[in-house]
Structures are given as C-alpha cells and as structure tokens.
Design a protein around this motif. Structure first.
Motif, PDB file in Angstrom:
ATOM      1  N   ARG A 161       0.822  -1.214   0.000  1.00  0.00           N
ATOM      2  CA  ARG A 161       0.000   0.000   0.000  1.00  0.00           C
ATOM      3  C   ARG A 161       0.854   1.261   0.000  1.00  0.00           C
ATOM      4  N   LYS A 162       1.926   1.249   0.801  1.00  0.00           N
ATOM      5  CA  LYS A 162       2.797   2.424   0.869  1.00  0.00           C
ATOM      6  C   LYS A 162       3.922   2.365  -0.152  1.00  0.00           C
ATOM      7  N   ARG A 163       4.078   1.207  -0.807  1.00  0.00           N
ATOM      8  CA  ARG A 163       5.114   1.001  -1.825  1.00  0.00           C
ATOM      9  C   ARG A 163       6.507   1.280  -1.249  1.00  0.00           C
ATOM     10  N   ILE A 164       6.760   0.689  -0.096  1.00  0.00           N
ATOM     11  CA  ILE A 164       8.045   0.826   0.582  1.00  0.00           C
ATOM     12  C   ILE A 164       8.519  -0.552   1.046  1.00  0.00           C
ATOM     13  N   VAL A 165       9.814  -0.641   1.352  1.00  0.00           N
ATOM     14  CA  VAL A 165      10.401  -1.867   1.888  1.00  0.00           C
ATOM     15  C   VAL A 165      11.303  -1.499   3.059  1.00  0.00           C
ATOM     16  N   SER A 193      20.733  -6.408  -7.376  1.00  0.00           N
ATOM     17  CA  SER A 193      20.151  -5.066  -7.398  1.00  0.00           C
ATOM     18  C   SER A 193      18.770  -5.187  -8.020  1.00  0.00           C
ATOM     19  N   LEU A 194      17.759  -4.799  -7.265  1.00  0.00           N
ATOM     20  CA  LEU A 194      16.378  -5.014  -7.669  1.00  0.00           C
ATOM     21  C   LEU A 194      15.616  -3.693  -7.608  1.00  0.00           C
ATOM     22  N   SER A 195      15.184  -3.202  -8.765  1.00  0.00           N
ATOM     23  CA  SER A 195      14.462  -1.938  -8.844  1.00  0.00           C
ATOM     24  C   SER A 195      13.077  -2.072  -8.211  1.00  0.00           C
ATOM     25  N   LEU A 196      12.817  -1.284  -7.186  1.00  0.00           N
ATOM     26  CA  LEU A 196      11.514  -1.346  -6.540  1.00  0.00           C
ATOM     27  C   LEU A 196      10.419  -0.758  -7.422  1.00  0.00           C
TER      28      LEU A 196
END
Length: 215
Positions: A161-165, A193-196
């Motif tokens: 929902r917040k698009r955060i990790v 390396s993984l683009s969020l």
C-alpha cells in the motif's frame, strides 16, 4: 488465558486467523500439515496455536514478482535455493513460520539437496514478508525477532500500500526504501540489485493523487 490475552500474545492479530481445532495451546506440527491437507489452509505454529497466514492478492502477486527476480539472479549466481509462500521452517521446536519468499544458502545444505521433510529444521538466510491487511506491526516485529534469533541474516518487509520496503539486518535495525530506490542483497546475495519501481509497477498506490492545477 483469555481470548483477548491470546490474541495480544500473538501480535494483536484478528481472531478469525486463529484456528480453534485443535484447541489453542495444543497444536503440533502434525496439525499444521493436517489442516493444509484437509482444508487447504496455510497455518503457522506459534505457542501451540495454529495461526492462518494473512492473505491478499496484492501480497501474493508481489511475493511472486520478488521470487521471479531472485530466481533470475540465482540462475546466474548459484548461491542457494528459493522457497515460496508454502515453504515452512521449524525455527525451533514448537515454532513454525512461513515467509512469503525465502532464500536458503548452500551453507545450510552442503550436499545441495532439498530436504524431503515437509517442515525442515532450517531457517531462511533471507526472509521476505509481504504485508496484507490482516497483518499487524506487533506480529511482524515478533516474526523478525524469531527469524534473526534462528539465524536469519537479512529480512525484507514489503508494504504494497505504501510502496516501501524495510530492509532489516537485525530486528530493530533497518533501512527504509521507497519505490525510487533499489534493493540489494547485502552479504546474503552479493551483487543483487532489484528496482523497486519495477517490483511495485503493477500495484495500485494508496497515495493521494494530486489535483490538477488550474490554468
């Protein structure tokens, strides 16, 4: 112990996630497997209680997306194996947890063979928890302490929902990443390396949209 005290002990989770058969406090690993086989319900075992995993389409989608990118990385760098949201771990006797995605290094599997036991006595080197609406902060905090106590070296708590990790290297030590940043594998998956933005690309955002400016 009252029902309210039990739910608080389990992390303030909703009551509908607690199975009453077998009675709370008496469940075993056999019950974890039996309820999955009989009813198709995925449950963790916590303090003798069967706790159903929180579910949600967005969480399942994100777990698969993350697993897809990790599998691509591991196809090039053979560092271990992945498990999905049906992969349980016996972190210690009486405690079974099921991360949404997990990585096990070959250090734990020196013969490079996947254990045949349904609930192996292993821990995730990387544990990924994708939040659903029925997860609580206290529940996730408890899980993090259990993971790191068992041997986990890295944990990602993903909030659709917040698009955060939150990238944890210890239960109380983490970096907060937004969708404009990239995940790295630290010492667990060096070189990753993984683009969020790519991971979250198809997930609807709860962020309020800006109203168009008047000319």
């Amino acid at each position: 112990m009252t029902a309210a005290e039990l739910l608080k002990k389990l992390g303030g989770i909703p009551a509908d996630r607690v199975l009453l058969d077998p009675p709370p406090g008496t469940a075993t690993e056999k019950d974890v497997l039996a309820v999955e086989r009989r009813e198709g319900r995925l449950c963790e075992l916590v303090d003798g209680v069967l706790v159903e995993k929180a579910m949600g389409l967005a969480a399942s989608f994100l777990a698969l997306e993350i697993a897809f990118f990790l599998r691509q990385f591991l196809a090039e760098y053979d560092l271990g194996i992945l498990a999905g949201e049906q992969g349980p771990y016996r972190l210690w006797p009486g405690l079974v947890r099921i991360p949404d995605v997990s990585f096990i290094s070959w250090d734990q599997l020196p013969d490079r063979k996947i254990p045949k036991k349904a609930i192996p006595n292993l821990y995730p080197d990387l544990a990924v928890e994708v939040l659903s609406r029925k997860n609580t902060k206290t529940e996730i905090d408890r899980k993090l302490h259990e993971y790191f106590r068992s041997g986990t070296r890295l944990a990602w708590v993903v909030d659709p929902r917040k698009r955060i990790v939150r990238v944890h290297t210890a239960p109380d030590q983490f970096r907060l990443l937004t969708e404009d940043q990239s995940l790295d594998g630290s010492e667990v998956l060096p070189g990753l390396s993984l683009s969020l933005r790519e991971v979250f690309g198809r997930i609807s955002s709860d962020k309020p949209r800006r109203k168009p400016q008047k000319p």
